[in-house]
Every structure is written in C-alpha cells, then in structure tokens.
Design a protein around this motif. Sequence first.
Motif, PDB file in Angstrom:
ATOM      1  N   ASP A 198       1.010  -1.213   0.101  1.00  0.00           N
ATOM      2  CA  ASP A 198       0.167  -0.239  -0.169  1.00  0.00           C
ATOM      3  C   ASP A 198       0.735   1.361  -0.030  1.00  0.00           C
ATOM      4  O   ASP A 198       0.574   2.239  -0.796  1.00  0.00           O
ATOM      5  CB  ASP A 198      -0.960  -0.156   1.111  1.00  0.00           C
ATOM      6  CG  ASP A 198      -2.071  -1.225   0.855  1.00  0.00           C
ATOM      7  OD1 ASP A 198      -2.188  -1.674  -0.095  1.00  0.00           O
ATOM      8  OD2 ASP A 198      -2.649  -1.386   1.966  1.00  0.00           O
ATOM      9  N   LYS A 199       1.929   1.337   0.763  1.00  0.00           N
ATOM     10  CA  LYS A 199       2.739   2.563   0.899  1.00  0.00           C
ATOM     11  C   LYS A 199       3.485   2.518  -0.539  1.00  0.00           C
ATOM     12  O   LYS A 199       3.649   3.777  -1.141  1.00  0.00           O
ATOM     13  CB  LYS A 199       3.945   2.177   1.746  1.00  0.00           C
ATOM     14  CG  LYS A 199       3.764   2.504   3.158  1.00  0.00           C
ATOM     15  CD  LYS A 199       3.635   3.612   3.481  1.00  0.00           C
ATOM     16  CE  LYS A 199       2.926   3.893   5.037  1.00  0.00           C
ATOM     17  NZ  LYS A 199       2.960   5.302   5.456  1.00  0.00           N
ATOM     18  N   MET A 200       3.777   1.537  -1.220  1.00  0.00           N
ATOM     19  CA  MET A 200       4.639   1.458  -2.634  1.00  0.00           C
ATOM     20  C   MET A 200       3.445   2.374  -3.345  1.00  0.00           C
ATOM     21  O   MET A 200       3.650   3.101  -4.257  1.00  0.00           O
ATOM     22  CB  MET A 200       4.835   0.405  -2.969  1.00  0.00           C
ATOM     23  CG  MET A 200       5.728   0.143  -4.363  1.00  0.00           C
ATOM     24  SD  MET A 200       5.832  -1.566  -4.922  1.00  0.00           S
ATOM     25  CE  MET A 200       4.233  -2.064  -5.242  1.00  0.00           C
ATOM     26  N   LEU A 201       2.185   1.871  -3.446  1.00  0.00           N
ATOM     27  CA  LEU A 201       1.120   2.305  -4.395  1.00  0.00           C
ATOM     28  C   LEU A 201       1.052   3.996  -4.018  1.00  0.00           C
ATOM     29  O   LEU A 201       0.768   4.478  -5.086  1.00  0.00           O
ATOM     30  CB  LEU A 201      -0.049   1.639  -4.014  1.00  0.00           C
ATOM     31  CG  LEU A 201      -0.166   0.080  -4.742  1.00  0.00           C
ATOM     32  CD1 LEU A 201      -1.443  -0.706  -4.451  1.00  0.00           C
ATOM     33  CD2 LEU A 201       0.549  -0.179  -5.809  1.00  0.00           C
ATOM     34  N   GLU A 202       1.033   4.141  -2.780  1.00  0.00           N
ATOM     35  CA  GLU A 202       0.685   5.538  -2.396  1.00  0.00           C
ATOM     36  C   GLU A 202       1.759   6.388  -2.973  1.00  0.00           C
ATOM     37  O   GLU A 202       1.484   7.286  -3.578  1.00  0.00           O
ATOM     38  CB  GLU A 202       1.006   5.469  -0.960  1.00  0.00           C
ATOM     39  CG  GLU A 202      -0.066   6.785  -0.238  1.00  0.00           C
ATOM     40  CD  GLU A 202       0.378   6.802   1.233  1.00  0.00           C
ATOM     41  OE1 GLU A 202      -0.123   5.751   1.895  1.00  0.00           O
ATOM     42  OE2 GLU A 202       0.951   7.735   1.761  1.00  0.00           O
ATOM     43  N   ALA A 203       2.894   5.927  -2.857  1.00  0.00           N
ATOM     44  CA  ALA A 203       4.267   6.754  -3.341  1.00  0.00           C
ATOM     45  C   ALA A 203       4.165   6.822  -5.019  1.00  0.00           C
ATOM     46  O   ALA A 203       4.430   7.876  -5.478  1.00  0.00           O
ATOM     47  CB  ALA A 203       5.540   5.999  -3.196  1.00  0.00           C
ATOM     48  N   LEU A 204       3.661   5.791  -5.700  1.00  0.00           N
ATOM     49  CA  LEU A 204       3.447   5.871  -7.084  1.00  0.00           C
ATOM     50  C   LEU A 204       2.177   6.701  -7.460  1.00  0.00           C
ATOM     51  O   LEU A 204       1.653   6.636  -8.633  1.00  0.00           O
ATOM     52  CB  LEU A 204       3.552   4.617  -7.651  1.00  0.00           C
ATOM     53  CG  LEU A 204       4.592   3.634  -7.588  1.00  0.00           C
ATOM     54  CD1 LEU A 204       4.576   2.201  -7.995  1.00  0.00           C
ATOM     55  CD2 LEU A 204       5.847   4.324  -8.516  1.00  0.00           C
ATOM     56  N   HIS A 207      14.698  -2.456   2.682  1.00  0.00           N
ATOM     57  CA  HIS A 207      13.748  -2.138   1.621  1.00  0.00           C
ATOM     58  C   HIS A 207      12.521  -1.621   2.121  1.00  0.00           C
ATOM     59  O   HIS A 207      12.273  -0.459   1.660  1.00  0.00           O
ATOM     60  CB  HIS A 207      13.596  -3.380   0.947  1.00  0.00           C
ATOM     61  CG  HIS A 207      12.526  -3.494  -0.214  1.00  0.00           C
ATOM     62  ND1 HIS A 207      13.190  -3.035  -1.341  1.00  0.00           N
ATOM     63  CD2 HIS A 207      11.359  -3.683  -0.365  1.00  0.00           C
ATOM     64  CE1 HIS A 207      12.073  -3.021  -2.246  1.00  0.00           C
ATOM     65  NE2 HIS A 207      11.221  -3.500  -1.670  1.00  0.00           N
ATOM     66  N   LEU A 208      11.936  -2.269   3.306  1.00  0.00           N
ATOM     67  CA  LEU A 208      10.849  -1.260   3.722  1.00  0.00           C
ATOM     68  C   LEU A 208      11.112  -0.326   4.576  1.00  0.00           C
ATOM     69  O   LEU A 208       9.916   0.809   4.595  1.00  0.00           O
ATOM     70  CB  LEU A 208      10.101  -2.607   4.926  1.00  0.00           C
ATOM     71  CG  LEU A 208       9.825  -3.860   4.161  1.00  0.00           C
ATOM     72  CD1 LEU A 208       9.230  -4.744   5.323  1.00  0.00           C
ATOM     73  CD2 LEU A 208       8.470  -3.295   3.102  1.00  0.00           C
ATOM     74  N   THR A 209      12.300  -0.038   5.143  1.00  0.00           N
ATOM     75  CA  THR A 209      12.506   1.125   5.791  1.00  0.00           C
ATOM     76  C   THR A 209      12.558   2.290   4.705  1.00  0.00           C
ATOM     77  O   THR A 209      12.108   3.464   4.967  1.00  0.00           O
ATOM     78  CB  THR A 209      14.040   1.289   6.429  1.00  0.00           C
ATOM     79  OG1 THR A 209      14.087   0.055   7.331  1.00  0.00           O
ATOM     80  CG2 THR A 209      14.493   2.399   7.166  1.00  0.00           C
ATOM     81  N   ARG A 210      12.957   2.260   3.551  1.00  0.00           N
ATOM     82  CA  ARG A 210      12.858   3.208   2.480  1.00  0.00           C
ATOM     83  C   ARG A 210      11.176   3.658   2.268  1.00  0.00           C
ATOM     84  O   ARG A 210      11.090   4.704   1.797  1.00  0.00           O
ATOM     85  CB  ARG A 210      13.294   2.714   1.086  1.00  0.00           C
ATOM     86  CG  ARG A 210      14.900   2.642   1.313  1.00  0.00           C
ATOM     87  CD  ARG A 210      15.600   2.412  -0.023  1.00  0.00           C
ATOM     88  NE  ARG A 210      15.537   1.184  -0.498  1.00  0.00           N
ATOM     89  CZ  ARG A 210      16.497   0.125  -0.518  1.00  0.00           C
ATOM     90  NH1 ARG A 210      17.325   0.265   0.157  1.00  0.00           N
ATOM     91  NH2 ARG A 210      16.114  -1.027  -0.964  1.00  0.00           N
ATOM     92  N   LEU A 211      10.393   2.536   2.421  1.00  0.00           N
ATOM     93  CA  LEU A 211       8.814   2.790   2.238  1.00  0.00           C
ATOM     94  C   LEU A 211       8.308   3.352   3.588  1.00  0.00           C
ATOM     95  O   LEU A 211       7.295   4.273   3.439  1.00  0.00           O
ATOM     96  CB  LEU A 211       8.068   1.631   1.999  1.00  0.00           C
ATOM     97  CG  LEU A 211       8.551   1.005   0.483  1.00  0.00           C
ATOM     98  CD1 LEU A 211       7.979  -0.302   0.432  1.00  0.00           C
ATOM     99  CD2 LEU A 211       7.784   1.816  -0.660  1.00  0.00           C
ATOM    100  N   ASP A 212       8.853   3.192   4.621  1.00  0.00           N
ATOM    101  CA  ASP A 212       8.206   3.328   5.989  1.00  0.00           C
ATOM    102  C   ASP A 212       9.079   2.999   7.246  1.00  0.00           C
ATOM    103  O   ASP A 212       9.522   2.010   7.127  1.00  0.00           O
ATOM    104  CB  ASP A 212       6.759   2.699   5.839  1.00  0.00           C
ATOM    105  CG  ASP A 212       5.945   3.260   7.178  1.00  0.00           C
ATOM    106  OD1 ASP A 212       5.219   3.928   7.172  1.00  0.00           O
ATOM    107  OD2 ASP A 212       6.514   2.776   8.362  1.00  0.00           O
ATOM    108  N   GLN A 213       9.496   4.042   7.948  1.00  0.00           N
ATOM    109  CA  GLN A 213      10.261   3.734   8.679  1.00  0.00           C
ATOM    110  C   GLN A 213       9.946   2.679   9.786  1.00  0.00           C
ATOM    111  O   GLN A 213      10.739   1.735  10.153  1.00  0.00           O
ATOM    112  CB  GLN A 213      10.492   5.069   9.637  1.00  0.00           C
ATOM    113  CG  GLN A 213      11.782   5.148  10.674  1.00  0.00           C
ATOM    114  CD  GLN A 213      12.829   5.626   9.858  1.00  0.00           C
ATOM    115  OE1 GLN A 213      12.984   6.351   8.755  1.00  0.00           O
ATOM    116  NE2 GLN A 213      14.294   5.025  10.195  1.00  0.00           N
TER     117      GLN A 213
END
Lengths: 417, 417
Positions: free
Chosen positions: B171-177, B233-239
């Motif tokens: 979901d974070k990735m989709l949000e970022a995109l 990898h996940l830290t880059r999306l969400d701490q």
Amino acid sequence: MSGLPDHLRRPPRGMRDWLPPQFYALKHMEDVLSRVAESFGYRRVEMPVVEHFEVLAKKAGQEVINEIYYFKDKAGRDLGLRFDMTVPVARALSYSLDVPRPVRWYYFTKVFRYDEPQHGRYREFYQFGIELVGSSTPRADAEVLHVLADSLSAAGAVDYVVKINDRRAVDKMLEALGLSAYRDVIYRALDKKLKLPREEVVAVMTSGGVPRDKAEKIYDMTSEMPLQEAADHLTRLDQSLGAHYAKLVKYLDASTGLGGFRFDMSIVRGLDYYTGIVFEAFAGEYKLAVGGGGRYDDLLELYSGIKTPALGFAIGVERLMEAVGLHNVEKPLDYYIYIFDDEAYPQAVAVAKKLRSAGFSVAVELGEKSLKEAFEYILKIGTRYLIIIGKKELERGVVKIRDLQKREEYEKPINEL
Amino acid sequence: MSGLPDHLRRPPRGMRDWLPPQFYALKHMEDVLSRVAESFGYRRVEMPVVEHFEVLAKKAGQEVINEIYYFKDKAGRDLGLRFDMTVPVARALSYSLDVPRPVRWYYFTKVFRYDEPQHGRYREFYQFGIELVGSSTPRADAEVLHVLADSLSAAGAVDYVVKINDRRAVDKMLEALGLSAYRDVIYRALDKKLKLPREEVVAVMTSGGVPRDKAEKIYDMTSEMPLQEAADHLTRLDQSLGAHYAKLVKYLDASTGLGGFRFDMSIVRGLDYYTGIVFEAFAGEYKLAVGGGGRYDDLLELYSGIKTPALGFAIGVERLMEAVGLHNVEKPLDYYIYIFDDEAYPQAVAVAKKLRSAGFSVAVELGEKSLKEAFEYILKIGTRYLIIIGKKELERGVVKIRDLQKREEYEKPINEL
C-alpha cells in the motif's frame, strides 16, 4: 462497532463449539474408544460428510429422510449431510470389493440429523462405531457385542446394560399370533415400551387394528429377561434361532461375562434395515440409550449388488460423555518463559526448543506484558512452571524457575535443563 | 440385484474416502502437526462444519462466497459449510471474551469449498492451522512463522520456502506511485505473478487503468529477495515498518534460521481481510502453495465488536501429504488367533484379552474359514503372528505361534504369553 447479534455468536441451533477443555474431553473419548476398536483389529475409516442424497435415501426410512440436511450443489446434484456412517461405509465397500472379508472397520466422526434439539440430542454430533462385514456367525455377533461392552467399560460406563433382541424372534412371534400383517404398527408400539405406560403402548397397537387381547399379549410376552434364558425362550419360537443364541450366550459368557446383558423383546430399533440381532446400550442411570446396533444382512446388497452379511454398532459420543460425567479436560501449559527485553530472546527460544523436543508445551512471552501481567495470565490459563530469564540470569548462564504447583522458586544452569 | 450405478459408489465430486491405509497417513499428519502446535502451547478447538451463512459471508469476499456450500434448513435459516476455520474461531471468540489474551488455538479439521476440482484442490479437505489472537508484536509474527516452519519440517517438508510480504508495504508503494486508487486490480495482478509471464501480469494492470510504465515498474519492484534485505527495503517505504521487520528477522534468525524465508512483494493473498504480514508456504518442488496466512487485525472486530489484533496460518493437509509423498500407512494386525472349534473359544478369548491389554491388536477367527482360508486372509490383510490353538495344544496348555515375518513356528505355554 457492535459485532454480531447474540444468536449469531453462538453455533447454529442444535450444534456446539468444542473449546479446548471440551475438545480434550472429546479427544479423551476418541483415544479410549479407538484403542478398544484397534485392539480387536478394527481399522479406522473416514468418508465425506457430504453424500449423494440418493445414497443416503436408499437406507433411510421416511423418518430419517426427514432429518437429512439436504441441498443441491450448483451443478444441480442432490446432496445431503450423512446421518450415520453405515451408509458411507456401505457405499465405499461397494467399489472396494477386493478388501478381504471379513472387513473390520471403525470410525469416530461427525454425523448430522435435523431433529428437534433436546437433552442428549444434537443436530451435529459424534458417533463412534464399528462395522463387521462379511460374516454371519454367532461369533461375529458375539465379537461386536464384546467390542461394545469393552468400549463402554473403557469409557467409564462400567455399569452398562446392553438390551438384546432379534428381529426374527419378533417376526416368529407375530406369525404364531397371526399378526404378521400388523408388523409395522407393532414395531412402532414396542419401540415406545421403554418410554410409555402399558396402556398407551397397547393403544398404539389397537389403534392400528390389532385386537386388544392380542395387543396385551404382545406387551406381556415382550418382557425383559436374563440373556441366559433367551436361548430356551427362542427355541420355543424357532429351533435354529435358539441354537444361535445358545452359542452367543456361551461366547459372551467366556469373553465379557453375562452381567451386562439382558434379552428384551421390546427392543426393535426404529431403522428399517435390521435383519437379525438388534441391541441398545445403556449406561448407569442415564435415561437415553448411549448406543445401539444390530445385524443388517440385506443392506450392503442395495449398494454393491452383492449379498453380504454385516453387523455393527454406533455409540453417541456426547451422550456417553454425559452419562459418565466427562465434560472438561484441562491441558495446562508446561512452561511459560518470561524475558524482559530482546536481549534474552535467543536464550529464550533455545530453552524453549530444548523443552519442546523433550515433549513439553512451552510459550515464550510476546513482549507486551509486564512480569506481573504475565504472572496473572499464566495463572488464568493454567501453567506448571514459569521460567524467567533476566539480565542477571543471562550473565550467569542460569534461568529462574518458579514451580507454580509447589510454589517454589529455584535457579538452574541453562545447560542442565 | 445390481446395486448403485458407478458414479454413486464413488464419493461426491471433489471429495474423497479415507480407507484405512489413507486414513492412517492422514492420522500420521494429524499427530505430527498437532504435536508441533501443542509444543508451542496451542490448544485444539473444533466447531460445527455448519455455520450461519451470515457469519461466513461477513469475512468472505465475493470470490469465496461463490464457493460456499449454501442451504436453508427447514426453519428457513441460511446456513453454509465453513470454508475455513478462522471464521468459526472468530465467532466462538466473540462470546468467549473471558478467555485470557493472547489466545493460542489450533485445529485439524475439514473445510469445504465448491471449487472446480483439480490436482491439489478438493471440495472437502483438511486444514491444520493456528490462530494467535490478542497480540500485535513482531514476536507474535515470528512465533506464527516459527510454528509454520516447524510444522512443515516435522511433516517431512524440510526444504520448505515461506514467501513473506506485508500488505502495508504494498500500500505504501502504491501511495508513493500515486496508484492507491488501483489497489484492487494491482493486488489481483500481483496474485498472478507466480503463475503468469510478465507481459500478462502487466496487461492485467493496464486493462484496469494503470499506466503501462507504472505497471511495469510495479512488476519489477515486487521481486523476490532474501528476508535479510527486507528491513532495509521496507525502511525506504516506511520507517516503522522497517523497524518491525528488522526485529522479525532477528527473531527468526534466532529460532528457525532464515534459510527457509524469502521476502516477495507479489504475495498478497486473495482474501480481503489481511492487514499486515502475509505469507505463503511452499514445499520442495510441489507447485502449489501448501499453506499460507497472515495478520488480520480488523477481522475479529466484525464478530465481537472489539478491536483485536490476530494472525494465523492454515496448511492444506492433502497438498502437504502430496508434496511429501505420504499416501498410505499400513497398519498390520499383530495377532490372528485361529481355533478349529468352539471347544478352544474360551482359551482364544483369554489369550486375546491378555495380548490386547498389552497393547496388541488381536482378531479371533469367526468360525467360517478353514485354516488354509484363514492363512490366505491374514496374508492379505497384513498380520504379524498367527496363533493356532488346536485340540493337542489345548490339552497341553500351549499355543502354536507362527511368526509370519520371520517365517518361524514355535510353541509357547499359554501362561507365558
């Protein structure tokens, strides 16, 4: 949010949830009863709970058909939930003709009847039972009664009574009285003999056209007697039947003893397919029959096309549990490992692993509870030992063990656990 | 009489009979998997196979609703066969609010899906699984993965691979995109990534309105990686997500090791109710997932009205058996006692009783077979020892024992058995 309304939180009407204490009571029954069946060389089977409706209907009388949970699948197939295991077993044997006879199979599983729920009567319930397929000897009858008796004893119903009758005996009696034409109504009346007063049982027969004097005669002739007397009694009705029962009595006398058996000509069993011996089992003061069965030499032919003698019994597991007062079995946790922070986690899982491989049940603190909260939790769920691994213990290579039963606390080196 | 037509002799489509050799293979799985769950402090539950349809539908997405065996009972109640155990567990917990949290429950039982039967896909099948209710810590996630890994190993799938993802990461990735609006179609596409070539997965997204370049980007961003790399990898999306996975990796490293785990952002799982970690388990070369699960922190609230974090997994038992090549377990009979006539019957049952109470399975000849026939029979069913009690043996107080494995024959005094 409010969640489900109350009635949807409970299982569907006439069914029950088995939370752990109830489940382990059921499991105890499964273990005990399976052990008996296995010890006699019976092997376990299981079939789908969903059956072809046509397969179910072939055995069921109208009464039972009304109790089937019936539905169509999306391809229009008529299906139903099984109401016993004799039908699925007969179906499976109809394509398993190479299984050597006699076949000794047993089951412990769920069956379904859409009946009015009441004490001891569920819509989904467990049956334990055996089928002995391919033998018509009195030794076969004796073996099935032997397994039944041992099952009841092993389950704790040492004061069991098995009431035995034979359909052929009742039919001979009716023939002698010229009442064969009234078989159905007389069977129906006899079936009520344990529940209704004499007058009402007689009335069932007279309202079906049986003359009053004969109805009374039938009532009085179908009284209970010690099984030892059955052979003589039956010989008067039919020579070979008497001989069969003389042997059966001898066999039972040698195996289980005769104390738990009675001969009772009012036992006919509702279902239509019995052809010889029929019986019902009672446990102590418990009013309802906890099991029953009999011989059905014509049933398997309906499925396989091949005449095959067979008999069996089924025990209603919930009823038997009720009768022997088995409701809950607690399964306390063996060890709960408490750690204060992640530093001790590798030590905690290493200790847990060791204890688990020695057969113990072990839970490790998930990291949300204070020691006090953890302590309250493990008391509530039931726990034998609390292991605490704190900073000091970690440094010294020990764990602190609190024995919650003996209320003692001591330390132990980790490598001695 | 001809019996049933062929198709009615077989179980209903997509279901199967468990005759003894198959049943004991299943039972082996039940024993092995239950032992693992119990060793982690999980306790077993069972609920009715029949559920309120409304209760089932509350969790199921439309896809699953179409697979429910649905029917009305005679009182007009909407019922259905359960399609998993998470729903009945959630229902049971909705009235069992006093069970201390965390709750550790497991099950090994039948569930039902009206799906097109195919390899590894049955309409009635067994699920083994656990539910860990009441904790949202990374240790809880680690524990469930630990039990899953130990279950797979214990069942013989030592070469398991568990592919892990987190719904929040996707979901974070989709949000970022800027693609949150296309969540459903992207989830659907990712779900097919293990089965379809790149072009087709991208096409699922573009046909749902996702721009082609972004669809390709999503495809490439959701590649598999070692679990060790997931935290970064996940830290880059969400701490905080990264921190959660850093802990999870540490925990798993300490308990099971990381060899059997991968991080794979294409794992989303069809069902709608997951809220955090999701995973699927594979065994060796077997193509289909043998199990899966995840965290569903919103689900229990639908039933109880009380927000309750929870996660669990379920293993498809038939698939796991297929994957590890476990199909049949033979259970030979220990002793078969042959007697020539009734005279030896009391001796036979006495010997049988002795052997049974020592834990052996013992069948006594039913009186129909010649010694030759009995011998052929016991070879077919699989038997370890044949005991013969003839007239001579009876007189001398011995039995003749034939060891069918070692092909030896010897005598033994009855009182030494």
